[in-house]
Design an enzyme around this catalytic site. Structure first.
Site, short mmCIF file in Angstrom:
data_model
loop_
_atom_site.label_atom_id
_atom_site.label_comp_id
_atom_site.label_asym_id
_atom_site.label_seq_id
_atom_site.Cartn_x
_atom_site.Cartn_y
_atom_site.Cartn_z
N HIS A 195 25.07 -66.00 -17.41
CA HIS A 195 25.47 -64.73 -16.76
C HIS A 195 25.15 -63.52 -17.63
O HIS A 195 25.12 -62.40 -17.15
CB HIS A 195 26.95 -64.78 -16.36
N GLY A 243 28.90 -66.07 -23.93
CA GLY A 243 27.66 -66.59 -24.51
C GLY A 243 27.86 -67.09 -25.92
O GLY A 243 27.07 -67.88 -26.42
#
Lengths: 230, 555
Positions: A42, A181
């Protein structure tokens, strides 16, 4: 990172800062090989052009003023084909491995964390008013078995099999926006192994709302095949 | 037919001992099972390797070896369960370690003649498991296991051994040890030691006390009843349908009016949460619907709206009448708020129990405090239960990791310890600081200049930070900050702060594909490439940082 503490400089040498081409931090990531970074899919929604991104390594301050900082362009992006929230970045050239930049270990395929494992998350993300903004922060908490995490009082069935839950039941500390992340690592003997990629949560550090991480051990075959074929 | 092992669960680290004091090591699991099966002098035993005891396995008295030397792993054959702390029927097969009569009198050893001369002895009844002073039933007594007592006026008495819940369950089936392995939805259960088709954290070795055997339904985590992961890829887990026992449930543990440990035996009447919300009645489904009902948890005294801990939470809690707060913990006064009971580790007699404190960050603290700030007892450093860890005396020989004393082996901010509370991994200790010293500053990592920069280049050497200062043709490089003999205003330390333009070292500030270069001191030659070898591929150990992480955690 909400609460937790400022890390000892360069004590998480696999942590990278994913930035826009003009140098603004917006996500974390993890160096898993001198030329490969693992992050959340994302984080790459803004642009599919590799030139839109830069990877900063060897830094402690978000300002990235240290001489140890290395900056790399991104040569290629690889999102996980079944749309899991995990992606690989190939760097334009390998990072220089030194005391400040060291890749993390990856888990065995499908390995599972036992109950009550204590793991650590790091990032330059939103601190929600707690101290340490602008510096790499860390916090640690237990991994929570999916079955418990999916109870109505927690995330009520939202956590998928390829994800894992970690956090304190009564909240207080957590990853937050800007940490996505980044790595969730657990100590295995004397090495840190990355078991999670920071993915999503219902708010940050809310009671009964642990964070959710992509279970890296489910994607070892994909990671290996992409690195070998590129 | 399958192998003989089909009838055993995995024998991990099982040693075979016979009274002749030799230790037999089975070379294979089959051989191990063979001995368990056929050679009655072998007893395949249960128990947990006593990690504290570094003494070798065999004891002076060979028979004692069978009792004291307890083995890792649990031997059990399908349907016949050895060595659990519960009995089936009259308990003739009971091989647990209860050693007190129902009145609490300590049992006499079966091998002893004092104070009572026994009729039943290990020699005469070698198959009756008459070890140590454990309760047994060598004469098939209807009232179940018994023992000779150490009370000269009472020759023998019965013991209070709970009934194994094999074909039925009491309460929520926390002690269910039966062999049902099918869910209410009809799915076959997945083995607990398997990760297929569902990966999970309920590994038998992580929950040794929960008897997660084969693929039998179990309740290790406070569910309303036993459950299992299913072999259906589409259904991760489901409840099992275990009938309730008709016999009366075991006598409830005497309740407490204060908090001890996780408060599972708290039976007080606090009915307000720590944030002041009123508790919802357990038998009500409003405002919050839930499964923690008195029917599902018949042994947890879910009375009224009192705070309780029926499902292994950290401490007593309740659903709240506040629609925005589903459930919250309660603030129950700790039983330990009085002076904590004497720790059950020996306090060395010469150690006077004094108000102890620590210097600096307590790395040198060698006192005997062994309780945490919240009153939890410390786990012994040599133990891996309930928390596995690597802070052992072997790994930290100079940290004084003895017993369960508070220590600071990793230069944290103050002495701490792992706690005996499975749900709280570690906490700082209840110790004062001796002096008025300020908080120690965080140790600075060694200066980066200590790091030797490699005299080689990766790719085009844009990161080269070595000290070569000669060109490929042997000319000496000009200082980057100098304008003589060659003036240049583009590549200077101020215009390129990150390019490492120090002294007159070869560098590659412009990413030249041919690698590092420099201005030369030869007036006839403005600049020239340098000749620096390529680095071998980087050797590194993944996951090991050069600077110790703080590992700060909301422990």
């Amino acid at each position: 990172i909400v609460a937790g503490c400022v890390s000892h400089p360069h004590s998480w040498p696999w942590q990278i800062s994913l930035r826009t081409s003009y140098g603004m931090h917006f996500c974390g990531g993890t160096l898993i090989d001198p030329q490969w970074v693992l992050t959340a899919a994302h984080c790459l929604e803004k642009s599919s052009r590799p030139a839109a991104y830069k990877v900063y390594l060897g830094l402690h301050r978000e300002a990235a003023t240290e001489p140890s900082v290395q900056i790399r362009d991104v040569e290629k992006l690889f999102k996980e084909p079944r749309r899991a929230d995990i992606a690989l970045l190939k760097l334009s050239r390998p990072a220089v491995i030194n005391n400040h930049v060291i890749p993390v270990c990856l888990p065995k395929e499908n390995s599972v964390l036992g109950g009550r494992e204590e793991c650590y998350v790091t990032g330059w993300g939103d601190t929600r008013g707690t101290s340490g903004g602008g510096y790499l922060k860390e916090t640690g908490f237990p991994v929570i078995e999916n079955k418990i995490c999916n109870r109505p009082e927690f995330l009520n069935g939202r956590v998928k099999k390829h994800e894992l839950c970690a956090g304190n039941i009564h909240g207080g500390t957590d990853t937050c926006q800007g940490d996505s992340g980044g790595p969730l690592v657990c100590l295995n003997q004397d090495k840190f192994v990355q078991h999670g990629v920071t993915s999503w949560g219902l708010g940050c550090a809310q009671p009964m709302k642990p964070g959710v991480y992509v279970r890296v051990s489910n994607y070892i075959p994909w990671i290996k095949s992409v690195m070998e074929s590129n | 037919q399958g192998s003989i092992l089909d009838r055993y669960v995995r024998t991990e680290g099982a040693w075979l001992l016979n009274p002749m004091k030799q230790v037999y090591r089975a070379n294979s699991e089959e051989e191990c099972a063979e001995k368990c099966e056929n050679e009655d002098k072998f007893a395949c035993r249960d128990g947990h390797l006593n990690l504290h005891d570094s003494k070798p396995f065999f004891q002076p008295n060979p028979l004692a070896a069978l009792a004291l030397t307890r083995l890792k792993g649990l031997e059990s054959m399908k349907g016949v369960v050895y060595l659990l702390e519960c009995k089936e029927g009259k308990g003739v097969d009971y091989r647990g370690t209860e050693a007190k009569t129902q009145k609490g009198v300590r049992c006499q050893k079966w091998a002893d003649n004092d104070p009572h001369k026994p009729k039943y002895t290990p020699e005469k009844y070698p198959n009756a498991g008459l070890e140590e002073n454990y309760c047994r039933n060598p004469d098939n007594d209807d009232k179940g296991p018994w023992c000779y007592t150490t009370d000269p006026d009472t020759r023998f008495d019965y013991c209070n051994i709970p009934e194994c819940e094999v074909e039925c369950m009491h309460c929520s089936g926390e002690n269910y040890h039966g062999v049902v392995a099918k869910t209410v939805s009809g799915f076959e259960c997945q083995r607990w030691d398997s990760q297929q088709p569902h990966s999970h954290g309920y590994l038998p070795e992580n929950f040794p006390e929960k008897d997660l055997k084969n693929n039998y339904c179990r309740n290790p985590d406070g569910e309303p009843r036993p459950w299992c992961f299913t072999t259906s890829p589409t259904k991760r887990w489901d409840y099992c349908d275990i009938p309730r026992c008709t016999t009366s449930p075991p006598p409830p543990t005497p309740g407490r009016q204060c908090l001890s440990g996780r408060g599972e035996d708290y039976r007080g009447t606090v009915s307000v949460t720590e944030s002041g919300n009123t508790c919802q009645h357990w038998n009500s489904q409003s405002p919050h619907r839930h499964a923690r009902t008195p029917e599902n948890y018949p042994c947890q005294s879910l009375d009224e709206n009192y705070c309780r801990n029926p499902d292994g939470e950290k401490r007593p809690w309740c659903y709240t009448t506040n629609t925005t707060a589903r459930w919250e913990y309660c603030d129950i006064p700790s039983c330990d708020s009085t002076k904590p009971e004497a720790p059950d580790v020996d306090v060395p007699d010469q150690a006077e129990v004094i108000e102890e404190c620590y210097q600096g960050n307590g790395v040198t603290y060698r006192g005997t405090a062994s309780f945490t700030l919240s009153g939890k007892k410390c786990q012994a450093w040599s133990s891996m239960s309930p928390h596995r860890h690597n802070k052992t005396a072997e790994n930290f020989p100079n940290a004084g990791l003895s017993q369960n004393y508070c220590r600071n082996p990793d230069a944290d901010s103050r002495p701490w310890c792992y706690t005996t509370d499975p749900s709280v991994r570690w906490e700082y200790c209840d110790l004062k600081k001796c002096d008025g010293q300020g908080i120690l500053t965080v140790p600075k990592p060694p200066q980066t200049t200590l790091e030797t920069n490699p005299e080689c280049i990766i790719e085009n050497g844009v990161d080269y930070r070595g000290t070569v200062a000669k060109t490929a043709r042997g000319r000496t490089c000009q200082e980057w900050s100098s304008q003589r003999p060659h003036s240049h205003d583009y590549f200077t330390p101020t215009t390129h702060p990150r390019a490492g333009l120090e002294k007159n070292y070869c560098r590659n500030p412009d990413g030249d594909v041919n690698g590092p270069w420099c201005y030369t001191t030869d007036p006839r030659k403005a600049w020239e490439y340098c000749d620096i070898p390529k680095c071998p591929p980087p050797q590194y150990e993944c996951g090991k940082s050069k600077f110790r992480p703080k590992l700060c955690a909301q422990r």
